[in-house]
Design an enzyme around this catalytic site. Structure first.
Site, PDB file in Angstrom:
ATOM      1  CD  GLU A  95      -2.909  -0.794   2.323  1.00 23.12           C
ATOM      2  OE1 GLU A  95      -3.072  -0.038   2.620  1.00 23.12           O
ATOM      3  OE2 GLU A  95      -3.363  -1.784   2.818  1.00 23.12           O
ATOM      4  CB  CYS A 108       3.755   7.031   3.221  1.00 26.61           C
ATOM      5  SG  CYS A 108       4.696   5.340   3.674  1.00 26.61           S
ATOM      6  CB  CYS A 115      10.147  -6.097   6.302  1.00 30.37           C
ATOM      7  SG  CYS A 115      11.410  -5.736   7.049  1.00 30.37           S
ATOM      8  CB  CYS A 119      10.655  -4.753  14.458  1.00 29.88           C
ATOM      9  SG  CYS A 119      12.283  -4.109  13.742  1.00 29.88           S
ATOM     10  CB  CYS A 122       6.493  -4.261  12.910  1.00 27.98           C
ATOM     11  SG  CYS A 122       5.936  -3.489  10.874  1.00 27.98           S
ATOM     12  CB  SER A 223      13.102   2.479  12.984  1.00 29.56           C
ATOM     13  OG  SER A 223      12.320   3.138  11.712  1.00 29.56           O
ATOM     14  CB  CYS A 345       1.619   3.851  12.285  1.00 31.18           C
ATOM     15  SG  CYS A 345       2.204   5.333  11.958  1.00 31.18           S
TER      16      CYS A 345
END
Ligand code: SAH
Ligand code: SF4
Length: 391
Positions: A95, A108, A115, A119, A122, A223, A345
């Site tokens: 997205e 964004c 990924c 994390c 996430c 981050s 987020c």
């Protein structure tokens, strides 16, 4: 030649496009014409390129194509935030989110499908890693968003003024493709977006941070999320490979390279209730950041199903924020935008997979919005780049 083998000109930077035309036995200036057609005029076929001769257009259509990622959903939030879902070749979806804020419009952008960094807070990490995106797919998000806004009159009027590589994926683990896409973003024949207005966000891939400071002048966000190794090892597993001492040294040297030219490094810090939001964490953070030109951006955690974390209490966020600012660390708190369309987020692709939760989430998001209205003016100051997370 099959469609699969055609060169997708959407993903070529200026030098690559010049190389392409030279290899075809054509003049270099064709690259400039075609780049303009693709990125300024949003062309998706060679037929539209009226200043390119018919014979060359025919030749181009045999060996090349202009193919953006396919839009499968598009939504617009009440606050003006827009979201596109793109279906990737060979499955998977990513997205892209557009966040308007006065004269600024931030897009964004995603860099990987899934990924590998994993994390713990996430939702992209929880999906695992599927594949790197191509440069055409990365810049294609900017191209498709641009097309959605209609024809461009000139660069200055373009609604996309800023790009943040804060969507799905770790951009520095797909370095070459992200670099090419960012070159096109910066190029006047592409989108003409300035170096301060393009931000790469990384979980701390140190060798690539060093390389980026040599290769391209853009802004960097790190981050961080924890002020000590023990906690950061739990939240950002990459920390075991690149611990804080090394990460801080890399930030220092990156900032040496960039500060005389433009700005500081942004440290992102997701606020997780009772995990990293205590006064002792704030004290440790101030010490850790001592001597590095940074600003800290506190991101209230965006929950997703089975996350195992909660958003910090509002008061804890405010105290953390105050302690950092009082101790000389410039700090802002990030607002959540677009949550009624699941564009905040941690709220993205999962809704495409599981729309049944939608109304429930919608109610939740209304609650969060109500909670946030009293500190809106504080939030207005904050850079409203999106963090796109996907459940
Ligand atoms: N992989 C890169 C860029 C994409 S993530 C990185 O980690 O920096 C963009 C930002 O969103 C990161 O700071 C990330 O830690 C944050 N983030 C991830 N999940 C989140 C969530 N559920 N709530 C709030 N922020 C989140
Ligand atoms: Fe990957 Fe960034 Fe999510 Fe970590 S926060 S898993 S690096 S996308």
């Amino acid at each position: 030649m099959t469609a699969q083998q055609k060169v997708n000109l959407l993903g070529l930077s200026r030098p690559q496009m010049e190389e392409f035309f030279l290899t075809m036995g054509e003049k270099k200036f064709r690259a400039q014409q075609v780049l303009k057609w693709i990125h300024h005029h949003q062309a998706d076929s060679f037929e539209q390129m009226t200043d390119v001769g018919k014979a060359l257009r025919q030749k181009l259509s045999e060996v090349a194509e202009i193919r953006g990622p396919k839009v499968t959903h598009e939504s617009i939030s009440r606050d003006g935030t827009r979201k596109w879902v793109f279906e990737m070749d060979n499955g998977g979806a990513v997205e892209t989110v557009f966040i308007p804020d006065g004269r600024r419009g931030t897009l964004c952008v995603s860099s990987q499908v899934g990924c590998a960094v994993d994390c713990s807070f996430c939702s992209t990490g929880k999906q695992g890693f599927q594949r790197d995106m191509t440069s055409a797919e990365i810049i294609g998000q900017v191209w498709q968003a641009s097309r959605a806004f209609g024809p461009r009159r000139n660069l200055g009027q373009h609604p996309i003024t800023n790009v943040v590589m804060m969507g799905m994926g770790e951009p520095l683990l797909n370095y070459d493709k992200v670099l090419t896409a960012m070159r096109i973003m910066k190029d006047d024949l592409g989108y003409g977006i300035g170096k301060k207005r393009i931000t790469v966000s990384t979980s701390g891939v140190i060798p690539k941070m060093n390389q980026l400071s040599e290769d391209l002048d853009v802004s960097l966000a790190v981050s961080l999320h924890a002020p000590n190794d023990e906690l950061r090892n739990q939240l950002v597993p990459l920390n075991r490979k690149y611990p804080l001492k090394d990460l801080m040294a890399a930030c220092k040297s990156y900032s040496k390279n960039i500060t005389h030219r433009h700005n500081t490094i942004t440290m992102e810090y997701v606020m997780l209730r009772d995990v990293n939001d205590k006064p002792e964490h704030a004290r440790q953070l101030v010490k850790l950041l001592n001597g590095i030109p940074v600003k800290v951006n506190l991101i209230p955690f965006n929950p997703f199903p089975h996350a195992g974390y909660e958003r910090s209490r509002k008061n804890d966020i405010l105290e953390f924020h105050k302690y950092l600012n009082d101790n000389g660390v410039m700090t802002t708190v990030r607002t959540t935008r677009g949550d009624d369309i699941d564009a905040a987020c941690g709220q993205l692709v999962g809704q495409v997979k599981d729309r049944t939760r939608r109304s429930e989430r919608w109610k939740e998001s209304i609650f969060h919005r109500a909670e946030q209205t009293d500190n809106r003016s504080e939030e207005r100051r904050v850079g409203k780049e999106c963090r796109s997370r996907w459940s």
